[in-house]
Write an enzyme that holds these catalytic residues in place. Sequence first.
Site, PDB file in Angstrom:
ATOM      1  N   ASP A 191       0.743  -1.064   0.048  1.00 21.16           N
ATOM      2  CA  ASP A 191      -0.111   0.143   0.037  1.00 21.16           C
ATOM      3  C   ASP A 191       1.042   1.204   0.023  1.00 21.16           C
ATOM      4  OD1 ASP A 191      -1.390   2.169   0.716  1.00 21.16           O
ATOM      5  OD2 ASP A 191      -2.887   1.237   2.088  1.00 21.16           O
ATOM      6  N   ASN A 251       3.551   3.478 -10.426  1.00 20.54           N
ATOM      7  CA  ASN A 251       2.100   3.607 -11.223  1.00 20.54           C
ATOM      8  C   ASN A 251       0.925   3.522 -10.529  1.00 20.54           C
ATOM      9  OD1 ASN A 251       0.593   2.528 -13.785  1.00 20.54           O
ATOM     10  ND2 ASN A 251       0.239   1.053 -12.014  1.00 20.54           N
ATOM     11  N   ALA A 267      -8.078  17.776  -8.140  1.00 24.76           N
ATOM     12  CA  ALA A 267      -7.175  17.043  -7.085  1.00 24.76           C
ATOM     13  C   ALA A 267      -6.169  16.303  -7.835  1.00 24.76           C
ATOM     14  CB  ALA A 267      -7.990  16.568  -6.029  1.00 24.76           C
ATOM     15  N   TYR A 268      -6.636  15.346  -8.676  1.00 26.35           N
ATOM     16  CA  TYR A 268      -5.822  14.502  -9.688  1.00 26.35           C
ATOM     17  C   TYR A 268      -4.758  15.659 -10.415  1.00 26.35           C
ATOM     18  CZ  TYR A 268      -4.866  11.035 -13.202  1.00 26.35           C
ATOM     19  OH  TYR A 268      -4.174  10.256 -13.967  1.00 26.35           O
ATOM     20  N   LYS A 310      -0.653  15.451 -10.025  1.00 30.68           N
ATOM     21  CA  LYS A 310       0.180  14.951 -11.194  1.00 30.68           C
ATOM     22  C   LYS A 310       1.238  16.128 -11.428  1.00 30.68           C
ATOM     23  CE  LYS A 310      -1.277  10.716 -11.833  1.00 30.68           C
ATOM     24  NZ  LYS A 310      -0.484   9.332 -11.511  1.00 30.68           N
ATOM     25  N   VAL A 351      -6.033   5.633 -21.669  1.00 27.32           N
ATOM     26  CA  VAL A 351      -6.056   4.199 -21.833  1.00 27.32           C
ATOM     27  C   VAL A 351      -7.398   3.387 -21.214  1.00 27.32           C
ATOM     28  CG1 VAL A 351      -4.494   2.262 -21.362  1.00 27.32           C
ATOM     29  CG2 VAL A 351      -3.601   4.415 -21.677  1.00 27.32           C
ATOM     30  N   THR A 364      -8.752   1.426 -19.207  1.00 26.74           N
ATOM     31  CA  THR A 364      -8.722   0.730 -18.055  1.00 26.74           C
ATOM     32  C   THR A 364      -9.785   1.038 -17.044  1.00 26.74           C
ATOM     33  OG1 THR A 364      -7.371   2.509 -16.992  1.00 26.74           O
ATOM     34  CG2 THR A 364      -5.918   0.934 -17.917  1.00 26.74           C
TER      35      THR A 364
END
Length: 236
Positions: free
Chosen positions: A59, A86, A158-159, A163, A192, A194
């Site tokens: 984690d 990742n 936030a994301y 990054k 992508v 996912t």
Amino acid sequence: MQKVAIVTGANRGLGFETCRQLAKRDIQVILTSRDEAQGKAAVEKLQAEGLEVVSHPLDVTSAESIEHLTQFIRNQFGRLDILVNNAGIARDPLGDPESSIFNTKVSTIHETMETNLHGPLLLCQALIPLMKEHQYGRVVNVSSGAGQLSDMNTGFPAYRMSKTALNALTRIFANELEGTNILVNSVCPGWVRTDMGGPNATRSVEQGVETIVWLATLPDDGPTSGFFRDRQPIDW
Ligand SMILES: NC(=O)c1ccc[n+]([C@@H]2O[C@H](COP(=O)([O-])OP(=O)(O)OC[C@H]3O[C@@H](n4cnc5c(N)ncnc54)[C@H](OP(=O)(O)O)[C@@H]3O)[C@@H](O)[C@H]2O)c1
């Protein structure tokens, strides 16, 4: 000497495919996942393809978990050559009320930073010393075009901020490691298909990991301190 790689958040998505592609290049891969059972199931799939992969729980938000992993690598392999940061979360996706900066909760920023920034920071601090022992290392921080300041926009703040901060981490580590043959780069995998990217994304996981794997296996004269998509440098 066989190279040893660790990939975080590798039970599914881009992390899982990165493990597959690295193992196909005869690299000893440690597939990590926060759920031990899911990690083992993922490894069994790759072993069934004849690939050399082992699993270990991790984690990235837990310093204790990172310490256990570090000890495992030391005891089991005595070296680490490749670290792919990742694991990532996006808690404020498009369509969510928090995707507007006016509604973003500080707790969401905290949670996102813990996984997307603090995790890679702690892993680099714990594992790069192991790389230094053999004067070789490749660190790949899986970032996103969403973190580009040159193209900063509204939506999932936030994301995005996590990054952008991860890209800063790349530059800072790369600078401190100049001249050591430990190359540190950021990558945008593109959009992508996912769980995170969703079914309408334009790229397959195989396409998504192409530049991740390239950066993880750079030659000694390869780039460092860069941000890449499709093997090409992109703006910060
Ligand atoms: N997909 C895209 O279009 C896209 C685009 C740009 C960048 N990226 C980046 O690519 C990376 C991988 O994304 P993906 O699309 O493969 O996402 P995904 O399918 O949602 O997979 C995310 C992985 O991260 C793991 N994870 C989350 N929190 C964790 C923690 N605290 N500790 C350890 N593992 C944790 C998840 O584990 P669980 O299964 O336990 O939740 C899962 O294995 C992320 O950093 C993402 O930001 C993706």
